[in-house]
Write a protein that holds these residues in place. Structure first.
Motif, PDB file in Angstrom:
ATOM      1  N   ALA A 253       9.379  10.354  -4.263  1.00 47.62           N
ATOM      2  CA  ALA A 253       7.969  10.069  -4.005  1.00 47.62           C
ATOM      3  C   ALA A 253       7.396   9.111  -5.040  1.00 47.62           C
ATOM      4  N   VAL A 254       6.494   8.260  -4.574  1.00 46.63           N
ATOM      5  CA  VAL A 254       5.784   7.338  -5.468  1.00 46.63           C
ATOM      6  C   VAL A 254       4.832   8.162  -6.335  1.00 46.63           C
ATOM      7  N   VAL A 255       5.001   8.023  -7.646  1.00 43.50           N
ATOM      8  CA  VAL A 255       4.293   8.893  -8.583  1.00 43.50           C
ATOM      9  C   VAL A 255       2.892   8.373  -8.944  1.00 43.50           C
ATOM     10  N   GLY A 256       2.668   7.064  -8.856  1.00 43.68           N
ATOM     11  CA  GLY A 256       1.338   6.555  -9.232  1.00 43.68           C
ATOM     12  C   GLY A 256       1.353   5.632 -10.435  1.00 43.68           C
ATOM     13  N   ARG A 257       2.523   5.035 -10.711  1.00 38.50           N
ATOM     14  CA  ARG A 257       2.628   4.000 -11.747  1.00 38.50           C
ATOM     15  C   ARG A 257       3.381   2.822 -11.118  1.00 38.50           C
ATOM     16  N   TYR A 258       2.780   1.641 -11.197  1.00 36.81           N
ATOM     17  CA  TYR A 258       3.352   0.457 -10.564  1.00 36.81           C
ATOM     18  C   TYR A 258       3.283  -0.706 -11.554  1.00 36.81           C
ATOM     19  N   VAL A 259       4.252  -1.609 -11.489  1.00 32.29           N
ATOM     20  CA  VAL A 259       4.165  -2.879 -12.215  1.00 32.29           C
ATOM     21  C   VAL A 259       4.369  -3.965 -11.169  1.00 32.29           C
TER      22      VAL A 259
ATOM     23  N   GLY B 107      -9.680   2.202   0.940  1.00 33.65           N
ATOM     24  CA  GLY B 107      -8.322   2.622   0.623  1.00 33.65           C
ATOM     25  C   GLY B 107      -7.809   2.069  -0.697  1.00 33.65           C
ATOM     26  N   LEU B 108      -6.661   2.609  -1.119  1.00 30.55           N
ATOM     27  CA  LEU B 108      -6.079   2.252  -2.419  1.00 30.55           C
ATOM     28  C   LEU B 108      -5.733   0.759  -2.505  1.00 30.55           C
ATOM     29  N   GLY B 109      -5.165   0.214  -1.425  1.00 31.38           N
ATOM     30  CA  GLY B 109      -4.802  -1.204  -1.437  1.00 31.38           C
ATOM     31  C   GLY B 109      -6.031  -2.076  -1.643  1.00 31.38           C
TER      32      GLY B 109
ATOM     33  N   ILE C 179      -6.538   0.747   3.964  1.00 29.39           N
ATOM     34  CA  ILE C 179      -5.657  -0.354   3.565  1.00 29.39           C
ATOM     35  C   ILE C 179      -4.737   0.209   2.486  1.00 29.39           C
ATOM     36  N   GLN C 180      -3.465   0.366   2.835  1.00 28.90           N
ATOM     37  CA  GLN C 180      -2.525   1.080   1.975  1.00 28.90           C
ATOM     38  C   GLN C 180      -1.773   0.123   1.045  1.00 28.90           C
ATOM     39  N   LEU C 181      -1.712   0.486  -0.215  1.00 29.04           N
ATOM     40  CA  LEU C 181      -0.921  -0.276  -1.177  1.00 29.04           C
ATOM     41  C   LEU C 181       0.547  -0.304  -0.739  1.00 29.04           C
ATOM     42  N   THR C 182       0.997   0.839  -0.213  1.00 22.95           N
ATOM     43  CA  THR C 182       2.390   0.967   0.238  1.00 22.95           C
ATOM     44  C   THR C 182       2.770  -0.116   1.258  1.00 22.95           C
ATOM     45  N   ASP C 183       1.861  -0.447   2.179  1.00 26.54           N
ATOM     46  CA  ASP C 183       2.160  -1.471   3.184  1.00 26.54           C
ATOM     47  C   ASP C 183       2.334  -2.841   2.533  1.00 26.54           C
TER      48      ASP C 183
ATOM     49  N   LEU D 191      -2.166   2.125 -12.586  1.00 24.39           N
ATOM     50  CA  LEU D 191      -1.990   3.536 -12.929  1.00 24.39           C
ATOM     51  C   LEU D 191      -2.982   4.349 -12.103  1.00 24.39           C
ATOM     52  N   LEU D 192      -2.491   5.283 -11.296  1.00 26.37           N
ATOM     53  CA  LEU D 192      -3.399   6.144 -10.532  1.00 26.37           C
ATOM     54  C   LEU D 192      -3.765   7.329 -11.431  1.00 26.37           C
ATOM     55  N   PRO D 193      -5.063   7.517 -11.690  1.00 26.98           N
ATOM     56  CA  PRO D 193      -5.460   8.493 -12.710  1.00 26.98           C
ATOM     57  C   PRO D 193      -5.349   9.945 -12.278  1.00 26.98           C
ATOM     58  N   ASP D 194      -5.115  10.202 -10.965  1.00 31.12           N
ATOM     59  CA  ASP D 194      -4.868  11.590 -10.553  1.00 31.12           C
ATOM     60  C   ASP D 194      -3.587  12.102 -11.185  1.00 31.12           C
ATOM     61  N   VAL D 195      -2.676  11.177 -11.458  1.00 31.70           N
ATOM     62  CA  VAL D 195      -1.381  11.562 -12.001  1.00 31.70           C
ATOM     63  C   VAL D 195      -1.410  11.385 -13.519  1.00 31.70           C
ATOM     64  N   VAL D 196      -1.191  12.491 -14.215  1.00 27.65           N
ATOM     65  CA  VAL D 196      -1.167  12.423 -15.676  1.00 27.65           C
ATOM     66  C   VAL D 196       0.249  12.777 -16.123  1.00 27.65           C
TER      67      VAL D 196
ATOM     68  N   VAL E  14       7.631   4.578   3.007  1.00 32.44           N
ATOM     69  CA  VAL E  14       6.871   5.112   4.138  1.00 32.44           C
ATOM     70  C   VAL E  14       5.748   5.943   3.541  1.00 32.44           C
ATOM     71  N   GLU E  15       4.510   5.636   3.929  1.00 28.36           N
ATOM     72  CA  GLU E  15       3.361   6.346   3.357  1.00 28.36           C
ATOM     73  C   GLU E  15       3.145   7.674   4.061  1.00 28.36           C
ATOM     74  N   LYS E  16       3.178   8.741   3.312  1.00 27.15           N
ATOM     75  CA  LYS E  16       2.885  10.103   3.790  1.00 27.15           C
ATOM     76  C   LYS E  16       3.602  10.447   5.105  1.00 27.15           C
ATOM     77  N   PRO E  17       4.938  10.391   5.123  1.00 28.25           N
ATOM     78  CA  PRO E  17       5.671  10.705   6.361  1.00 28.25           C
ATOM     79  C   PRO E  17       5.751  12.212   6.608  1.00 28.25           C
TER      80      PRO E  17
ATOM     81  N   LYS F 250       2.612  14.260   1.271  1.00 31.54           N
ATOM     82  CA  LYS F 250       1.477  13.887   0.405  1.00 31.54           C
ATOM     83  C   LYS F 250       1.662  12.536  -0.277  1.00 31.54           C
ATOM     84  N   TYR F 251       2.862  11.947  -0.149  1.00 29.85           N
ATOM     85  CA  TYR F 251       3.203  10.795  -0.991  1.00 29.85           C
ATOM     86  C   TYR F 251       3.750   9.611  -0.202  1.00 29.85           C
ATOM     87  N   GLY F 252       3.804   8.464  -0.886  1.00 32.50           N
ATOM     88  CA  GLY F 252       4.608   7.359  -0.404  1.00 32.50           C
ATOM     89  C   GLY F 252       6.063   7.707  -0.717  1.00 32.50           C
ATOM     90  N   ILE F 253       6.958   7.561   0.262  1.00 31.80           N
ATOM     91  CA  ILE F 253       8.359   7.978   0.068  1.00 31.80           C
ATOM     92  C   ILE F 253       9.282   6.755   0.147  1.00 31.80           C
TER      93      ILE F 253
HETATM   94  C1  G1P Z   1      -1.451   7.469  -3.342  1.00 28.28           C
HETATM   95  C2  G1P Z   1      -0.403   6.532  -2.738  1.00 28.28           C
HETATM   96  C3  G1P Z   1       0.901   7.280  -2.502  1.00 28.28           C
HETATM   97  C4  G1P Z   1       1.367   7.918  -3.800  1.00 28.28           C
HETATM   98  C5  G1P Z   1       0.251   8.831  -4.370  1.00 28.28           C
HETATM   99  C6  G1P Z   1       0.645   9.356  -5.751  1.00 28.28           C
HETATM  100  O1  G1P Z   1      -1.835   8.411  -2.388  1.00 28.28           O
HETATM  101  O2  G1P Z   1      -0.907   5.992  -1.524  1.00 28.28           O
HETATM  102  O3  G1P Z   1       1.889   6.376  -2.029  1.00 28.28           O
HETATM  103  O4  G1P Z   1       2.546   8.669  -3.578  1.00 28.28           O
HETATM  104  O5  G1P Z   1      -0.984   8.115  -4.505  1.00 28.28           O
HETATM  105  O6  G1P Z   1      -0.301  10.274  -6.205  1.00 28.28           O
HETATM  106  P1  G1P Z   1      -3.169   9.320  -2.566  1.00 28.28           P
HETATM  107  O7  G1P Z   1      -2.764  10.475  -3.432  1.00 28.28           O
HETATM  108  O8  G1P Z   1      -4.200   8.446  -3.190  1.00 28.28           O
HETATM  109  O9  G1P Z   1      -3.536   9.754  -1.177  1.00 28.28           O
END
Ligand code: G1P
Length: 293
Positions: A218-224, A109-111, A244-248, A129-134, A205-208, A174-177
């Motif tokens: 929604a959490v976009v994929g950039r964190y500090v 998992g991401l965490g 293991i979720q980063l959100t937790d 930085l989550l690279p899926d998000v540009v 809340v992760e993916k509610p 689809k997202y952390g909210i």
């Molecule tokens: C991850 C995070 C989620 C976040 C998302 C952004 O989920 O767990 O909180 O909103 O990235 O893209 P994933 O897309 O890896 O399932």
């Protein structure tokens, strides 16, 4: 407060939403216009002031590390043919920036992926930085918007920063909210503002399901992050999706330390989803093609 110079980019995902393209090419190297998607993410980090980038991957992702390295054989060959400008353009990474890779070992998992970077990050505070998000590099000023804003906000108040953006009802699963401390900040206030804003958050809340979603942010994929997130990650057990979720870990961090959400400016593209990737490709290509081509 010391400036944050370290960033983690997790690249260990298998990219199942991008098959068959991602079967033998890491999804992070698929093109957006004339560059691989991860090129823009690394440029964004560098523009915000990051000097040390840690990729967290696995054996099938070594092509990403190679992309950020100098290919001496190719370099020599291009220069021998007098193509110095082309050779120079391949060595675009600034000399004071390092990109290294560490392996996640297990896909937990991401965490878990972020925690895998701890031996390199050490005691530093850091960005993720989550690279899926540009983020749109054409409309934003990467030297001051979004990640750059978050780094400044952290330097000012010592609060970890999580980038959020408003999503449609159909997208919340689809997202952390974000769960906001002050309801007045919700939905009606947060439109497409042209400046970032940052304020305290009560939790995530992760993916509610839509019914359980505490907001539409929604959490976009950039964190500090404060370095303390590592201790929380080390104590986080698997939850949503058996991961293991980063959100937790962020939720646990909130209970002891300041955590803010930063509202995003500009547009973001999900390069990890086929439909949105194709739309992004068209947009990036249009931006890069000269008008008369
Ligand atoms: C991850 C995070 C989620 C976040 C998302 C952004 O989920 O767990 O909180 O909103 O990235 O893209 P994933 O897309 O890896 O399932």
């Amino acid at each position: 407060m010391k400036k944050i110079t370290h960033a983690v980019i997790p690249v260990a995902g298998f990219g199942t939403r991008m098959l068959p393209l991602s079967k033998s090419v890491p999804k992070e190297l698929l093109p957006l216009g004339n560059r691989p998607a991860i090129h823009y993410v690394v440029e964004e980090a560098i523009a915000a002031g990051i000097k040390h980038i840690v990729l967290v991957g696995h054996a099938q992702k070594s092509a990403i590390e190679n992309y950020f390295d100098i290919n001496a054989e190719l370099d020599n060959q291009l220069r021998n043919k007098g193509k110095d400008a082309l050779a120079d353009s391949l060595n675009w990474l600034p000399e004071d920036v390092t990109v290294s890779m560490i392996r996640q070992g297990k896909a937990l998992g991401l965490g878990h992926a972020v925690l895998a970077a701890r031996p390199i990050i050490g005691d530093h505070n850091f960005a993720v930085l989550l690279p899926d998000v540009v983020l749109d590099p054409f409309a934003n000023d990467m030297h001051k918007d979004n990640l750059a804003f978050m780094l400044t906000a952290f330097a000012n108040n010592d609060h970890s920063q999580i980038l959020v953006d408003k999503v449609a009802d159909s997208e919340v699963h689809k997202y952390g909210i974000a769960k906001l401390s002050d309801r007045s900040h919700d939905v009606s206030d947060i439109n497409k503002a042209d400046v970032n804003a940052s304020f305290q958050v009560a939790g995530f809340v992760e993916k509610p399901s839509l019914a359980d979603a505490p907001s539409r942010l929604a959490v976009v994929g950039r964190y500090v992050f404060s370095n303390k997130i590592f201790d929380y990650l080390a104590n986080t057990t698997a939850s949503v999706g058996g991961e293991i979720q980063l959100t937790d870990a962020i939720d646990a961090l909130i209970s002891q330390h300041g955590v803010d959400v930063t509202t995003m400016v500009g547009d973001s593209y999900d390069a990890g989803d086929m439909r949105s990737y194709m739309q992004a490709f068209v947009y990036f290509a249009q931006q890069q093609l000269a008008p008369d081509e």
